[in-house]
Enzyme design. Structure first.
Site, short mmCIF file in Angstrom:
data_model
loop_
_atom_site.label_atom_id
_atom_site.label_comp_id
_atom_site.label_asym_id
_atom_site.label_seq_id
_atom_site.Cartn_x
_atom_site.Cartn_y
_atom_site.Cartn_z
N GLU A 1 -3.24 -13.94 0.23
CA GLU A 1 -3.66 -12.98 1.25
C GLU A 1 -5.18 -13.00 1.43
O GLU A 1 -5.69 -12.88 2.55
CB GLU A 1 -3.19 -11.56 0.91
CG GLU A 1 -3.54 -10.60 2.04
CD GLU A 1 -2.82 -9.27 1.96
OE1 GLU A 1 -2.48 -8.85 0.86
OE2 GLU A 1 -2.63 -8.66 3.03
N THR B 1 0.82 -1.21 0.00
CA THR B 1 0.00 0.00 0.00
C THR B 1 0.86 1.27 0.00
O THR B 1 1.90 1.32 0.65
CB THR B 1 -0.90 -0.01 1.25
OG1 THR B 1 -1.61 -1.24 1.27
CG2 THR B 1 -1.90 1.14 1.25
#
Ligand SMILES: Cc1cc2nc3c(=O)[nH]c(=O)nc-3n(C[C@H](O)[C@H](O)[C@H](O)COP(=O)(O)OP(=O)(O)OC[C@H]3O[C@@H](n4cnc5c(N)ncnc54)[C@H](O)[C@@H]3O)c2cc1C
Length: 409
Positions: A257, A135
């Site tokens: 994930e 991110t």
């Protein structure tokens, strides 16, 4: 109510072995704190020590091939191992190692043999801890929109940029990082993955002052950080999966994930909550109330469905069966049921279980942590909206062609 899960004779024998091993190998002095934000450096080191011991046994990354430091365990044994670990309030690894958890299956699929031999054994043996760095300030859900650059310069890539909401307390040895290697290249064809040693010059880590979280059953992160890269020179041989092939590599990372491999659920909070409701305090137990019993059964079913989704995904991935939307389905389910279970706990036992007061607080704040974590867990590893988008694409809703799930083997 009988909530027991029944083992086969082989599983019962393995459970005995695991439980005995844990009795002999959990380091003295380790605390079973549920909230990672409270974890001191000493406690973190004790968890790493347990990680090294589990790693030697092949139980830290139990499904990974033995040649790379894993345990080659099958689904039946994994269920038992995770269950015994979760009774102690932990998951595997017993500390935050999200980069390792996502990098191991990804390197197995996309890494060269040299990458597998170099990166996997230290992770699987618990010798290193790895963060995952995806991110950025301008790119969360839209991962393909990241801006951090890694420009080839001789035998190195020079990395510049910022990652946010990443990592944990107490640092890391490596960061498993997605970068832009071709700033002028087309979207999705300009990305690559680097395994970056965190002690390289030019890397700085700043903790963020946020609501602390975990999200990983007792091995949560505690704090999140910004990580700044200023002309960091990373050896070119640390680029995994091919230059500008990073989106393809990301499909495996994200599949892992999102829950494509399952994540054998931490059930300790459920068991402990049920035990708490059965306890008599001043002659009265919560389960004496028929309305509470109904809620308790629904809470149990809620958690059981999530467990079964995880188990199904674990089985699909370990047995090489075709997969489609199941990873995101489990992730969506886990996130939503966390909130549902939180609400039920509060309705059943009342707000006093949120206190951390020993007299009326639930196991030193376990419920408070569960509730807080259920809220923050809506975002990491893709939000509930994004999981719905992925499911729709894989089901062929809104698009002519069904999107494929990322490869896990
Ligand atoms: C506790 C926690 C731990 C984290 N750990 C890590 C980590 O270890 N490493 C890491 O790299 N990152 C980590 N993150 C970051 C996480 O991956 C991002 O928060 C997540 O990807 C969402 O990005 P964003 O926060 O920028 O939200 P945005 O992408 O800005 O989204 C904002 C809102 O818009 C919605 N939205 C966005 N796009 C769409 C769309 N196409 N359709 C419908 N709705 C949409 C989202 O659902 C959300 O509600 C963590 C975050 C948290 C909260």
């Amino acid at each position: 109510m009988d909530f027991a899960i029944v083992d086969s004779p082989e599983q019962a024998a393995f459970r005995q072995e695991v439980s005995q091993w844990l009795k002999e190998n959990v380091p003295a002095g380790i605390e079973h704190s549920v909230d990672p934000k409270d974890m001191s450096y000493e406690q973190y080191q004790l968890r790493r020590e347990l990680g090294w011991r589990l790693g030697k046994k092949g139980w830290l990354y139990p499904s990974m091939p033995r040649q790379y430091g894993g345990g080659d365990l099958g689904a039946d044994q994994m269920v038992v191992l995770y269950d015994e670990i979760s009774k102690l309030g932990w998951s595997l690894p017993p500390y935050y190692d999200a980069g390792g958890r996502m990098a191991t299956p990804t390197i197995l699929v996309h890494g060269s043999e040299e990458h597998k031999n170099r990166f996997l054994p230290p992770i699987c043996r618990g010798e290193v801890r790895t963060w995952q760095l995806l991110t950025e300030p301008g790119a969360g859900s839209d991962l393909a929109g990241i801006k951090m650059t890694a420009i080839r310069d001789g035998d190195h890539y020079v990395v510049n940029g910022t990652k946010v909401y990443v990592g944990s307390s107490h640092g890391a040895d490596y960061s498993w990082t997605i970068v832009v290697t071709d700033p002028k290249g087309p979207r999705h064809k300009n990305l690559s993955w680097l395994m970056i040693p965190m002690d390289l010059p030019g890397i700085s880590v700043t903790p963020l002052d946020l609501l602390a979280t975990g999200g990983e059953g007792g091995s949560g992160s505690g704090v999140k950080n910004s990580v700044f890269f200023d002309n960091v020179r990373v050896p070119a041989e640390n680029l995994v999966g091919g230059e500008n092939n990073g989106w393809k590599v990301a499909t495996t990372h994200l599949e892992a994930e999102h829950g494509g491999m399952g994540r054998l659920a931490d059930r300790r909070v459920i068991y402990d909550f049920i035990a708490y409701c059965k306890e008599r305090r001043d002659g009265v137990a919560i389960v004496d109330d028929p309305a509470a019993r109904v809620e308790l059964v629904e809470l149990y079913i809620e958690s059981e469905i999530t467990r079964l989704f995880a188990l199904r995904n674990h089985w699909l991935s370990t047995s090489g069966k075709p997969r489609s939307y199941e990873g995101s389905q489990y992730s969506l389910r886990r996130k939503l049921s966390g909130l549902e279970i939180s609400e039920k706990m509060l309705r059943i036992a009342g707000p006093r279980v949120l206190t951390t007061d020993d007299k009326c607080g639930m196991l030193k704040g376990m419920v408070e942590y569960f509730v807080r974590d259920a809220i923050t867990a809506l975002h990491p590893g893709a939000t509930t909206d994004i999981q719905r988008v992925i499911m729709a694409r894989r089901m062929g809703v809104g698009r002519a062609e069904k999107e494929q799930a990322g490869a896990l083997r």
